[in-house]
Design a protein around this motif. Structure first.
Motif, PDB file in Angstrom:
ATOM      1  N   ILE A  33       0.853  -1.189   0.000  1.00  0.00           N
ATOM      2  CA  ILE A  33       0.000   0.000   0.000  1.00  0.00           C
ATOM      3  C   ILE A  33       0.888   1.237   0.000  1.00  0.00           C
ATOM      4  CG2 ILE A  33      -1.648   1.363   1.316  1.00  0.00           C
ATOM      5  CD1 ILE A  33      -2.926  -1.134   2.285  1.00  0.00           C
ATOM      6  N   THR A  34       0.587   2.166  -0.887  1.00  0.00           N
ATOM      7  CA  THR A  34       1.325   3.429  -0.947  1.00  0.00           C
ATOM      8  C   THR A  34       0.367   4.578  -0.673  1.00  0.00           C
ATOM      9  OG1 THR A  34       0.904   3.757  -3.299  1.00  0.00           O
ATOM     10  CG2 THR A  34       2.876   2.471  -2.704  1.00  0.00           C
ATOM     11  N   ALA A  35       0.919   5.722  -0.315  1.00  0.00           N
ATOM     12  CA  ALA A  35       0.093   6.910  -0.095  1.00  0.00           C
ATOM     13  C   ALA A  35      -0.646   7.284  -1.378  1.00  0.00           C
ATOM     14  CB  ALA A  35       0.946   8.072   0.405  1.00  0.00           C
ATOM     15  N   ALA A  36       0.016   7.131  -2.514  1.00  0.00           N
ATOM     16  CA  ALA A  36      -0.624   7.455  -3.796  1.00  0.00           C
ATOM     17  C   ALA A  36      -1.833   6.547  -4.057  1.00  0.00           C
ATOM     18  CB  ALA A  36       0.387   7.326  -4.936  1.00  0.00           C
ATOM     19  N   GLN A  37      -1.701   5.267  -3.737  1.00  0.00           N
ATOM     20  CA  GLN A  37      -2.815   4.331  -3.916  1.00  0.00           C
ATOM     21  C   GLN A  37      -3.974   4.689  -2.987  1.00  0.00           C
ATOM     22  OE1 GLN A  37      -1.922   0.301  -2.828  1.00  0.00           O
ATOM     23  NE2 GLN A  37      -3.877  -0.500  -3.536  1.00  0.00           N
ATOM     24  N   VAL A  38      -3.655   5.021  -1.741  1.00  0.00           N
ATOM     25  CA  VAL A  38      -4.694   5.412  -0.779  1.00  0.00           C
ATOM     26  C   VAL A  38      -5.412   6.659  -1.283  1.00  0.00           C
ATOM     27  CG1 VAL A  38      -5.105   6.257   1.566  1.00  0.00           C
ATOM     28  CG2 VAL A  38      -3.562   4.323   1.185  1.00  0.00           C
ATOM     29  N   ASN A  39      -4.652   7.644  -1.766  1.00  0.00           N
ATOM     30  CA  ASN A  39      -5.259   8.866  -2.300  1.00  0.00           C
ATOM     31  C   ASN A  39      -6.215   8.555  -3.439  1.00  0.00           C
ATOM     32  OD1 ASN A  39      -3.744  10.317  -0.491  1.00  0.00           O
ATOM     33  ND2 ASN A  39      -2.325  11.110  -2.004  1.00  0.00           N
ATOM     34  N   TRP A  89      -8.085  16.725   5.282  1.00  0.00           N
ATOM     35  CA  TRP A  89      -7.406  15.447   5.339  1.00  0.00           C
ATOM     36  C   TRP A  89      -6.122  15.538   4.533  1.00  0.00           C
ATOM     37  CZ3 TRP A  89      -6.192  11.802   1.516  1.00  0.00           C
ATOM     38  CH2 TRP A  89      -6.606  12.139   0.229  1.00  0.00           C
ATOM     39  N   SER A  90      -5.187  14.681   4.864  1.00  0.00           N
ATOM     40  CA  SER A  90      -3.951  14.564   4.097  1.00  0.00           C
ATOM     41  C   SER A  90      -3.419  13.155   4.299  1.00  0.00           C
ATOM     42  CB  SER A  90      -2.913  15.595   4.553  1.00  0.00           C
ATOM     43  OG  SER A  90      -2.571  15.382   5.904  1.00  0.00           O
ATOM     44  N   SER A  91      -2.505  12.771   3.440  1.00  0.00           N
ATOM     45  CA  SER A  91      -1.903  11.453   3.587  1.00  0.00           C
ATOM     46  C   SER A  91      -0.407  11.556   3.350  1.00  0.00           C
ATOM     47  CB  SER A  91      -2.528  10.459   2.608  1.00  0.00           C
ATOM     48  OG  SER A  91      -2.184  10.803   1.285  1.00  0.00           O
ATOM     49  N   GLY A  92       0.294  10.554   3.811  1.00  0.00           N
ATOM     50  CA  GLY A  92       1.740  10.511   3.637  1.00  0.00           C
ATOM     51  C   GLY A  92       2.290   9.259   4.290  1.00  0.00           C
ATOM     52  N   THR A  93       3.595   9.220   4.411  1.00  0.00           N
ATOM     53  CA  THR A  93       4.261   8.075   5.020  1.00  0.00           C
ATOM     54  C   THR A  93       5.033   8.555   6.239  1.00  0.00           C
ATOM     55  OG1 THR A  93       4.482   7.073   2.843  1.00  0.00           O
ATOM     56  CG2 THR A  93       5.844   6.161   4.575  1.00  0.00           C
ATOM     57  N   ASP A  94       4.912   7.797   7.333  1.00  0.00           N
ATOM     58  CA  ASP A  94       5.603   8.125   8.571  1.00  0.00           C
ATOM     59  C   ASP A  94       6.158   6.833   9.153  1.00  0.00           C
ATOM     60  OD1 ASP A  94       6.528   9.416  10.861  1.00  0.00           O
ATOM     61  OD2 ASP A  94       4.584   9.325  11.855  1.00  0.00           O
ATOM     62  N   SER A  95       7.457   6.779   9.341  1.00  0.00           N
ATOM     63  CA  SER A  95       8.126   5.593   9.901  1.00  0.00           C
ATOM     64  C   SER A  95       7.772   4.320   9.140  1.00  0.00           C
ATOM     65  CB  SER A  95       7.784   5.430  11.381  1.00  0.00           C
ATOM     66  OG  SER A  95       8.163   6.569  12.104  1.00  0.00           O
ATOM     67  N   GLY A  96       7.653   4.430   7.819  1.00  0.00           N
ATOM     68  CA  GLY A  96       7.369   3.265   6.989  1.00  0.00           C
ATOM     69  C   GLY A  96       5.907   2.890   6.884  1.00  0.00           C
ATOM     70  N   SER A  97       5.028   3.618   7.548  1.00  0.00           N
ATOM     71  CA  SER A  97       3.596   3.335   7.494  1.00  0.00           C
ATOM     72  C   SER A  97       2.874   4.446   6.738  1.00  0.00           C
ATOM     73  CB  SER A  97       2.997   3.255   8.906  1.00  0.00           C
ATOM     74  OG  SER A  97       3.541   2.171   9.613  1.00  0.00           O
ATOM     75  N   GLU A 114     -14.445  15.536  16.584  1.00  0.00           N
ATOM     76  CA  GLU A 114     -13.172  15.912  17.192  1.00  0.00           C
ATOM     77  C   GLU A 114     -12.379  14.648  17.545  1.00  0.00           C
ATOM     78  OE1 GLU A 114     -10.244  16.369  20.164  1.00  0.00           O
ATOM     79  OE2 GLU A 114     -12.178  15.471  20.634  1.00  0.00           O
ATOM     80  N   SER A 115     -13.073  13.600  17.988  1.00  0.00           N
ATOM     81  CA  SER A 115     -12.367  12.392  18.427  1.00  0.00           C
ATOM     82  C   SER A 115     -11.727  11.622  17.269  1.00  0.00           C
ATOM     83  CB  SER A 115     -13.290  11.477  19.232  1.00  0.00           C
ATOM     84  OG  SER A 115     -14.276  10.897  18.415  1.00  0.00           O
ATOM     85  N   ILE A 116     -12.215  11.788  16.037  1.00  0.00           N
ATOM     86  CA  ILE A 116     -11.561  11.127  14.899  1.00  0.00           C
ATOM     87  C   ILE A 116     -10.524  12.034  14.234  1.00  0.00           C
ATOM     88  CG2 ILE A 116     -13.480   9.538  14.464  1.00  0.00           C
ATOM     89  CD1 ILE A 116     -14.126  11.287  11.945  1.00  0.00           C
ATOM     90  N   SER A 117     -10.367  13.228  14.771  1.00  0.00           N
ATOM     91  CA  SER A 117      -9.374  14.172  14.244  1.00  0.00           C
ATOM     92  C   SER A 117      -8.002  13.775  14.766  1.00  0.00           C
ATOM     93  CB  SER A 117      -9.722  15.601  14.666  1.00  0.00           C
ATOM     94  OG  SER A 117     -10.933  15.995  14.079  1.00  0.00           O
ATOM     95  N   ASP A 118      -7.289  13.011  13.950  1.00  0.00           N
ATOM     96  CA  ASP A 118      -5.999  12.484  14.376  1.00  0.00           C
ATOM     97  C   ASP A 118      -5.255  11.929  13.182  1.00  0.00           C
ATOM     98  OD1 ASP A 118      -4.167  11.979  16.490  1.00  0.00           O
ATOM     99  OD2 ASP A 118      -5.843  11.391  17.761  1.00  0.00           O
ATOM    100  N   ASP A 119      -4.057  11.418  13.435  1.00  0.00           N
ATOM    101  CA  ASP A 119      -3.328  10.720  12.377  1.00  0.00           C
ATOM    102  C   ASP A 119      -3.641   9.231  12.505  1.00  0.00           C
ATOM    103  OD1 ASP A 119      -1.897  10.617  14.829  1.00  0.00           O
ATOM    104  OD2 ASP A 119      -0.089   9.999  13.770  1.00  0.00           O
ATOM    105  N   TRP A 120      -3.946   8.615  11.383  1.00  0.00           N
ATOM    106  CA  TRP A 120      -4.398   7.228  11.340  1.00  0.00           C
ATOM    107  C   TRP A 120      -3.476   6.416  10.432  1.00  0.00           C
ATOM    108  CZ3 TRP A 120      -8.630   5.613  14.166  1.00  0.00           C
ATOM    109  CH2 TRP A 120      -9.431   6.631  14.713  1.00  0.00           C
TER     110      TRP A 120
END
Length: 150
Positions: A33-39, A89-97, A114-120
């Protein structure tokens, strides 16, 4: 006598091995899975929340009737006519995830949005389903969030 000393040592080694294999945090981003695919997947269409598990408590019904649209420019809109919730929303890679960041906090300072406002962390992402996981840095609690295409 040497055999009897070896048995407790081997037992401790075995127990230590088993304990390190077990983990509360055993789900990771699926290979490939890549960030581009998720986008590509997430911006195609309308989505509903089919699971929101906040540290073992199910809150899916908090999002009942809402349709989420992830726009290519980073806008995120949740609509349950006549109610409209706007976020980003935004996407990217962090520590290989691969991760998705959801943010409704500009308009929602309390409650479910507010509770779902986070990095996932993205566990899986297909054209019809995206599964996300968040591990709290504060207490290690685990939240799961699943979007399915409407």
């Amino acid at each position: 006598m040497k055999k009897f000393k070896l048995i407790p040592i081997l037992t401790l080694v075995f127990i230590a091995s088993v304990l390190t294999m077990c983990s509360k945090d055993d789900k990771t981003t699926a290979p490939g899975i890549t960030a581009a695919q998720v986008n590509t997947n997430i911006v195609a269409g309308n989505w509903s929340v089919t699971l929101y598990n906040e540290n073992g408590t199910i809150h899916t019904s908090d999002f009942s009737g809402y349709s989420f649209v992830f726009n290519t420019g980073g806008a995120l809109v949740a609509t349950n006519s006549p109610t409209i919730k706007e976020g980003t929303w935004s996407s990217g890679t962090d520590s290989g995830s691969v991760k998705i960041t959801i943010d409704f906090t500009a308009t929602e300072t309390t409650g479910s949005f507010e509770s779902i406002s986070d990095d996932w962390m993205v566990l899986t992402s297909t054209a019809t389903k995206t599964e996300l996981k968040h591990v709290s840095g504060d207490d290690g609690s685990i939240d799961l969030l699943t979007f399915e295409k409407i």
